[in-house]
Write an enzyme that holds these catalytic residues in place. Structure first.
Site, PDB file in Angstrom:
ATOM      1  N   ALA A  10       0.826  -1.214   0.000  1.00 26.30           N
ATOM      2  CA  ALA A  10       0.000   0.000   0.000  1.00 26.30           C
ATOM      3  C   ALA A  10       0.859   1.262   0.000  1.00 26.30           C
ATOM      4  O   ALA A  10       1.997   1.275   0.482  1.00 26.30           O
ATOM      5  CB  ALA A  10      -0.925   0.003   1.211  1.00 26.30           C
ATOM      6  N   ILE A  12       0.818   4.135   1.661  1.00 22.80           N
ATOM      7  CA  ILE A  12       1.323   4.718   2.911  1.00 22.80           C
ATOM      8  C   ILE A  12       2.559   3.975   3.393  1.00 22.80           C
ATOM      9  O   ILE A  12       3.489   4.563   3.953  1.00 22.80           O
ATOM     10  CB  ILE A  12       0.231   4.748   3.999  1.00 22.80           C
ATOM     11  CG1 ILE A  12       0.735   5.545   5.228  1.00 22.80           C
ATOM     12  CG2 ILE A  12      -0.208   3.347   4.401  1.00 22.80           C
ATOM     13  CD1 ILE A  12      -0.327   5.795   6.272  1.00 22.80           C
ATOM     14  N   SER A  34       2.736  -9.597  -0.597  1.00 15.36           N
ATOM     15  CA  SER A  34       1.635  -9.129  -1.430  1.00 15.36           C
ATOM     16  C   SER A  34       0.979 -10.353  -2.037  1.00 15.36           C
ATOM     17  O   SER A  34       1.608 -11.411  -2.151  1.00 15.36           O
ATOM     18  CB  SER A  34       2.142  -8.194  -2.536  1.00 15.36           C
ATOM     19  OG  SER A  34       1.113  -7.912  -3.470  1.00 15.36           O
ATOM     20  N   TYR A  56       0.188 -13.350   2.196  1.00 13.21           N
ATOM     21  CA  TYR A  56       0.335 -12.864   3.575  1.00 13.21           C
ATOM     22  C   TYR A  56       0.585 -14.030   4.519  1.00 13.21           C
ATOM     23  O   TYR A  56       1.397 -13.943   5.447  1.00 13.21           O
ATOM     24  CB  TYR A  56      -0.920 -12.113   4.012  1.00 13.21           C
ATOM     25  CG  TYR A  56      -1.312 -10.959   3.114  1.00 13.21           C
ATOM     26  CD1 TYR A  56      -0.353 -10.215   2.426  1.00 13.21           C
ATOM     27  CD2 TYR A  56      -2.645 -10.612   2.958  1.00 13.21           C
ATOM     28  CE1 TYR A  56      -0.715  -9.169   1.607  1.00 13.21           C
ATOM     29  CE2 TYR A  56      -3.025  -9.553   2.140  1.00 13.21           C
ATOM     30  CZ  TYR A  56      -2.065  -8.838   1.462  1.00 13.21           C
ATOM     31  OH  TYR A  56      -2.423  -7.798   0.662  1.00 13.21           O
ATOM     32  N   LEU A  72      -3.324  -2.492   5.137  1.00 10.25           N
ATOM     33  CA  LEU A  72      -4.388  -2.988   4.277  1.00 10.25           C
ATOM     34  C   LEU A  72      -5.602  -2.062   4.329  1.00 10.25           C
ATOM     35  O   LEU A  72      -5.692  -1.194   5.202  1.00 10.25           O
ATOM     36  CB  LEU A  72      -4.803  -4.392   4.733  1.00 10.25           C
ATOM     37  CG  LEU A  72      -3.790  -5.520   4.532  1.00 10.25           C
ATOM     38  CD1 LEU A  72      -4.205  -6.749   5.329  1.00 10.25           C
ATOM     39  CD2 LEU A  72      -3.665  -5.857   3.054  1.00 10.25           C
ATOM     40  N   HIS A  77      -8.462  -4.837   8.665  1.00 13.79           N
ATOM     41  CA  HIS A  77      -7.532  -4.645   9.779  1.00 13.79           C
ATOM     42  C   HIS A  77      -7.757  -5.631  10.920  1.00 13.79           C
ATOM     43  O   HIS A  77      -6.801  -6.176  11.475  1.00 13.79           O
ATOM     44  CB  HIS A  77      -7.637  -3.206  10.306  1.00 13.79           C
ATOM     45  CG  HIS A  77      -7.018  -2.200   9.398  1.00 13.79           C
ATOM     46  ND1 HIS A  77      -7.036  -0.848   9.653  1.00 13.79           N
ATOM     47  CD2 HIS A  77      -6.348  -2.346   8.225  1.00 13.79           C
ATOM     48  CE1 HIS A  77      -6.413  -0.205   8.690  1.00 13.79           C
ATOM     49  NE2 HIS A  77      -5.990  -1.090   7.805  1.00 13.79           N
ATOM     50  N   LYS A  95      -4.385   2.943  11.282  1.00 12.51           N
ATOM     51  CA  LYS A  95      -5.671   3.360  11.829  1.00 12.51           C
ATOM     52  C   LYS A  95      -6.701   3.464  10.698  1.00 12.51           C
ATOM     53  O   LYS A  95      -6.320   3.646   9.537  1.00 12.51           O
ATOM     54  CB  LYS A  95      -5.514   4.674  12.601  1.00 12.51           C
ATOM     55  CG  LYS A  95      -4.900   5.826  11.772  1.00 12.51           C
ATOM     56  CD  LYS A  95      -5.932   6.524  10.945  1.00 12.51           C
ATOM     57  CE  LYS A  95      -5.431   7.074   9.691  1.00 12.51           C
ATOM     58  NZ  LYS A  95      -6.419   7.217   8.621  1.00 12.51           N
ATOM     59  N   ARG A 163     -10.956   5.138   0.208  1.00 11.13           N
ATOM     60  CA  ARG A 163     -11.641   6.093   1.067  1.00 11.13           C
ATOM     61  C   ARG A 163     -13.038   6.427   0.573  1.00 11.13           C
ATOM     62  O   ARG A 163     -13.836   7.006   1.304  1.00 11.13           O
ATOM     63  CB  ARG A 163     -10.796   7.361   1.200  1.00 11.13           C
ATOM     64  CG  ARG A 163      -9.489   7.140   1.947  1.00 11.13           C
ATOM     65  CD  ARG A 163      -8.469   8.231   1.690  1.00 11.13           C
ATOM     66  NE  ARG A 163      -7.211   7.947   2.355  1.00 11.13           N
ATOM     67  CZ  ARG A 163      -6.276   7.127   1.871  1.00 11.13           C
ATOM     68  NH1 ARG A 163      -6.478   6.529   0.715  1.00 11.13           N
ATOM     69  NH2 ARG A 163      -5.159   6.924   2.525  1.00 11.13           N
TER      70      ARG A 163
END
Length: 328
Positions: A10, A12, A34, A56, A72, A77, A95, A163
């Site tokens: 990802a 971030i 991945s 994973y 993820l 999460h 988060k 998002r």
């Protein structure tokens, strides 16, 4: 050196957290996983990471890592925090770690039965700017705190972005609403008792794109708004009887503005500015996590703290469905 495995490639992780871990004094990235092995290998090569895994599960079963960082989609999460803990790995999870407060109970149970550290990645709690705000409030620099005001907004209408996808845990409150709440609770040590809110949802995506929130902490109020479809803005202000504290670029330190805390007196004729250039809050987060795993003294975000913060977010959603106060 605490050996981290990165659970997914990802953005971030690629842009912020993996470089920070590699820069940490007591941690290192030793594996990337991945569902696409080529992507894992590409990211591993970029950061000179020795191991790449095409699943994973394979990375969690390996002995080349001690801990995992989980960036993820939010909806995954809880599942992968528990799976990582059951594999005997310590967990640093992005988060929000869950979308409902009660979901965190399962993660707490996994922590207890496996005797591992699991913490939510609130990098702000390790940032010098927020440690300074907590110090100023504790020493009474602004007298009695009466009002906290905050905002966190950006503009994103990409339909492919997580998002903006409800099934992946999208929405403004899960993504950024957690920041005014966690920082206010962190620096004051107080918990809210009730909340009022207004929420607007995108007619196409179905995600919450704007929230205006009023939270009653007993001795003071927290008022903030967040949005995923407004011009970029971040600000937090703590207003007391003898002065106020303004936090510049409070959440994305040094990306949306200066890493500064400004303290102004009651008469508004004296100000002090505290600057923290290049504080590298993600690096500080990784180092604090590694110290906690090693059993040395240090403060990290507990799952109980995470649950309390999510209880407030849950109450904000409920409050939007009624006229008046909702208990936290």
């Amino acid at each position: 050196m605490l050996r981290f495995g990165i659970l997914s490639t990802a953005k971030i992780g690629r842009e912020l957290v993996v470089p920070a871990i590699q820069d940490a004094e007591n941690a290192v990235v030793t594996a990337v996983a991945s569902r696409d092995l080529a992507k894992a290998r590409e990211m591993a090569d970029r950061f000179s990471v020795p191991h790449a895994f095409g699943s994973y599960e394979e990375m969690l079963a390996s002995d080349v890592i001690d801990a995992v960082y989980i960036p993820l989609p939010t909806s995954q999460h809880v599942e992968w925090s528990i799976k990582a803990a059951d594999a005997g790995k310590h967990v640093l999870c992005e988060k929000p770690i869950a979308l409902k407060a009660e979901e965190i109970d399962g993660i707490i149970a996994a922590r207890e039965r496996n005797k591992v550290l699991i913490t939510e990645a609130y990098m702000v709690t390790y940032a010098p700017v927020w440690l300074k705000v907590r110090e100023l409030l504790a020493e009474g620099a602004i007298g009695t705190l009466k009002m906290v005001q905050g905002s966190f907004t950006y503009f994103n209408r990409d339909p492919g972005n997580m998002r903006n996808i409800p099934e992946l845990g999208g929405g403004a409150l899960p993504d950024i609403g957690v920041y005014p709440t966690i920082t206010t609770r962190f620096v004051t040590g107080k918990e809210p008792v009730r909340v009022q809110s207004t929420i607007e949802r995108d007619p196409e995506f179905g995600t919450d794109i704007y929230s205006s929130v009023k939270a009653d902490f007993g001795d003071f109020e927290l008022n903030f708004y967040v949005s995923t479809q407004m011009a970029n803005r971040q600000l937090m202000v703590f207003h007391g009887t003898d002065g106020f504290i303004e936090v510049k670029s409070p959440f994305n330190a040094d990306r949306w503005g200066a890493e500064e805390v400004e303290l102004t007196n009651r008469g508004h004729n004296v100000s002090q500015i505290f600057r923290f250039p290049d504080s590298r809050q993600y690096k500080l987060e990784a180092e604090a996590f590694a110290r906690a795993v090693a059993g040395t003294k240090g403060e990290v975000v507990t799952l109980e703290n995470s649950k309390a913060n999510q209880k407030l977010i849950d109450a904000i959603y409920r409050a939007a469905e009624k006229d008046g106060w909702e208990a936290v």
